[in-house]
Design an enzyme around this catalytic site. Structure first.
Site, PDB file in Angstrom:
ATOM      1  CE  LYS A  32      15.124   3.776   5.692  1.00 25.64           C
ATOM      2  NZ  LYS A  32      14.551   2.923   6.781  1.00 25.64           N
TER       3      LYS A  32
ATOM      4  CD  GLU B 245       8.352  -0.414  -2.650  1.00 28.82           C
ATOM      5  OE1 GLU B 245       7.183  -0.013  -2.577  1.00 28.82           O
ATOM      6  OE2 GLU B 245       8.746  -1.470  -2.117  1.00 28.82           O
ATOM      7  CG  ASP B 246       6.879   2.539   0.209  1.00 28.83           C
ATOM      8  OD1 ASP B 246       7.662   1.667  -0.228  1.00 28.83           O
ATOM      9  OD2 ASP B 246       6.210   2.359   1.250  1.00 28.83           O
TER      10      ASP B 246
ATOM     11  CG  ASP C 144       2.914   0.954   7.054  1.00 27.09           C
ATOM     12  OD1 ASP C 144       3.803   0.804   6.183  1.00 27.09           O
ATOM     13  OD2 ASP C 144       2.531   0.016   7.783  1.00 27.09           O
TER      14      ASP C 144
ATOM     15  CG  PHE D 275      10.934   3.109  10.440  1.00 26.31           C
ATOM     16  CD1 PHE D 275      11.194   1.974   9.697  1.00 26.31           C
ATOM     17  CD2 PHE D 275       9.608   3.484  10.640  1.00 26.31           C
ATOM     18  CE1 PHE D 275      10.160   1.219   9.143  1.00 26.31           C
ATOM     19  CE2 PHE D 275       8.567   2.733  10.103  1.00 26.31           C
ATOM     20  CZ  PHE D 275       8.851   1.596   9.357  1.00 26.31           C
TER      21      PHE D 275
ATOM     22  CG  ASP E  21      15.129  -0.529   4.287  1.00 23.23           C
ATOM     23  OD1 ASP E  21      16.155   0.120   4.483  1.00 23.23           O
ATOM     24  OD2 ASP E  21      14.548  -1.175   5.182  1.00 23.23           O
TER      25      ASP E  21
ATOM     26  NE  ARG F 178      -0.555   2.007   4.755  1.00 27.11           N
ATOM     27  CZ  ARG F 178       0.500   1.259   4.475  1.00 27.11           C
ATOM     28  NH1 ARG F 178       1.517   1.781   3.829  1.00 27.11           N
ATOM     29  NH2 ARG F 178       0.546  -0.007   4.855  1.00 27.11           N
TER      30      ARG F 178
ATOM     31  CE  LYS G 107      -3.067  -2.384   3.212  1.00 26.17           C
ATOM     32  NZ  LYS G 107      -3.468  -2.417   4.640  1.00 26.17           N
ATOM     33  N   GLY G 108       2.136   1.078   0.381  1.00 28.53           N
ATOM     34  CA  GLY G 108       2.999   2.227   0.655  1.00 28.53           C
ATOM     35  C   GLY G 108       3.166   3.210  -0.485  1.00 28.53           C
TER      36      GLY G 108
HETATM   37  P1  IMP Z   1      12.902  -3.634   1.307  1.00 25.15           P
HETATM   38  O1  IMP Z   1      12.350  -4.897   0.739  1.00 25.15           O
HETATM   39  O2  IMP Z   1      13.750  -3.869   2.536  1.00 25.15           O
HETATM   40  O3  IMP Z   1      13.612  -2.765   0.307  1.00 25.15           O
HETATM   41  O4  IMP Z   1      11.703  -2.840   1.932  1.00 25.15           O
HETATM   42  C1  IMP Z   1      10.789  -2.197   1.216  1.00 25.15           C
HETATM   43  C2  IMP Z   1       9.527  -2.032   2.041  1.00 25.15           C
HETATM   44  O5  IMP Z   1       9.793  -1.906   3.446  1.00 25.15           O
HETATM   45  C3  IMP Z   1       8.854  -0.755   1.644  1.00 25.15           C
HETATM   46  O6  IMP Z   1       7.901  -0.996   0.653  1.00 25.15           O
HETATM   47  C4  IMP Z   1       8.236  -0.271   2.919  1.00 25.15           C
HETATM   48  O7  IMP Z   1       6.907  -0.765   3.037  1.00 25.15           O
HETATM   49  C5  IMP Z   1       9.061  -0.867   4.038  1.00 25.15           C
HETATM   50  N1  IMP Z   1       9.995   0.121   4.621  1.00 25.15           N
HETATM   51  C6  IMP Z   1      11.348   0.135   4.538  1.00 25.15           C
HETATM   52  N2  IMP Z   1      11.875   1.185   5.187  1.00 25.15           N
HETATM   53  C7  IMP Z   1      10.833   1.867   5.679  1.00 25.15           C
HETATM   54  C8  IMP Z   1      10.710   3.085   6.432  1.00 25.15           C
HETATM   55  O8  IMP Z   1      11.687   3.795   6.799  1.00 25.15           O
HETATM   56  N3  IMP Z   1       9.447   3.451   6.762  1.00 25.15           N
HETATM   57  C9  IMP Z   1       8.337   2.754   6.405  1.00 25.15           C
HETATM   58  N4  IMP Z   1       8.396   1.626   5.686  1.00 25.15           N
HETATM   59  C10 IMP Z   1       9.630   1.194   5.332  1.00 25.15           C
HETATM   60 MG    MG Z   2       5.076  -0.832   4.703  1.00 23.79          MG
END
Ligand code: IMP
Ligand code: MG
Length: 186
Positions: A136, A104-105, A164, A157, A108, A170, A48-49
């Site tokens: 990030k 994507e939001d 969220d 974070f 990470d 959100r 949803k992000g």
């Molecule tokens: P990844 O798979 O570790 O790259 O994470 C991606 C997902 O983790 C994103 O779509 C977010 O939903 C969540 N996420 C990662 N970092 C944050 C943050 O700082 N705040 C909120 N959600 C995050």
């Molecule tokens: Mg999330």
């Protein structure tokens, strides 16, 4: 503009305000318009992000595009990625032979985008590119880079503008740093 106290009380600062977000989204929309001239890309929103970013971004792209939505999970209610990505809702569009942009939001660890990127390539997309609101890089676990991004952020974070913590925040219009005590006590 006056901040609504209750939600902002859980945040320590505004990292990116709504005016800067608006300007950056417009710029990325213009870049995509330029790069995809004569194409009809499929824009895939990761729910949803990315939903807030997605709805603003598509209106900054002057192309006959198609939208679709995918939902996956890795985080649950915590702040650390499990690395195990599950698809909860799949696309309706057949992406074979299409130019796809995954929206994507935040990137990470990169696990989520890596899985979806590979999946869409395996389905025969002509091209697959990544658009992320936030990058990030400090926590990256896979060798993957965004093709378009709005902001690079430090290892904090963040919540708001679609992002969220435990499904909340959100609807904050700005991107804010969540106070560590909010997730430490959870
Ligand atoms: P990844 O798979 O570790 O790259 O994470 C991606 C997902 O983790 C994103 O779509 C977010 O939903 C969540 N996420 C990662 N970092 C944050 C943050 O700082 N705040 C909120 N959600 C995050
Ligand atoms: Mg999330």
């Amino acid at each position: 503009m006056e901040k609504s106290a209750r939600m902002y009380d859980s945040t320590s600062c505004v990292l990116v305000d709504r005016m800067d977000i608006g300007r950056a989204v417009k710029k990325v929309g213009e870049m995509i318009t330029e790069d995809y001239q004569d194409k009809e890309p499929v824009l895939v929103c990761i729910l949803k992000g990315a939903s807030v970013f997605f709805s603003d971004l598509i209106r900054e792209i002057d192309l006959p595009l198609v939208v679709d939505f995918i939902a996956c999970s890795s985080y649950g209610e915590g702040t650390e990625s499990s690395g195990e990505i599950q698809i909860r809702k799949d696309l309706e569009t057949d992406v074979a032979g299409r130019d796809v942009l995954i929206v994507e939001d935040i990137m990470d660890t990169g696990y989520t985008l890596d899985v979806i990127h590979r999946m869409l390539e395996e389905r025969g997309a002509s091209s697959v590119r990544i658009v992320t609101l936030l990058d990030k890089p400090a926590r990256r676990k896979v060798d993957l880079k965004a093709d378009y991004f709005c902001f690079t952020i430090p290892d904090e974070f963040v919540v708001g503008y679609g992002l969220d913590y435990g499904e909340k925040y959100r609807n904050l219009p700005d991107i804010c740093v969540l106070k560590p005590e909010v997730y430490r006590k959870a």
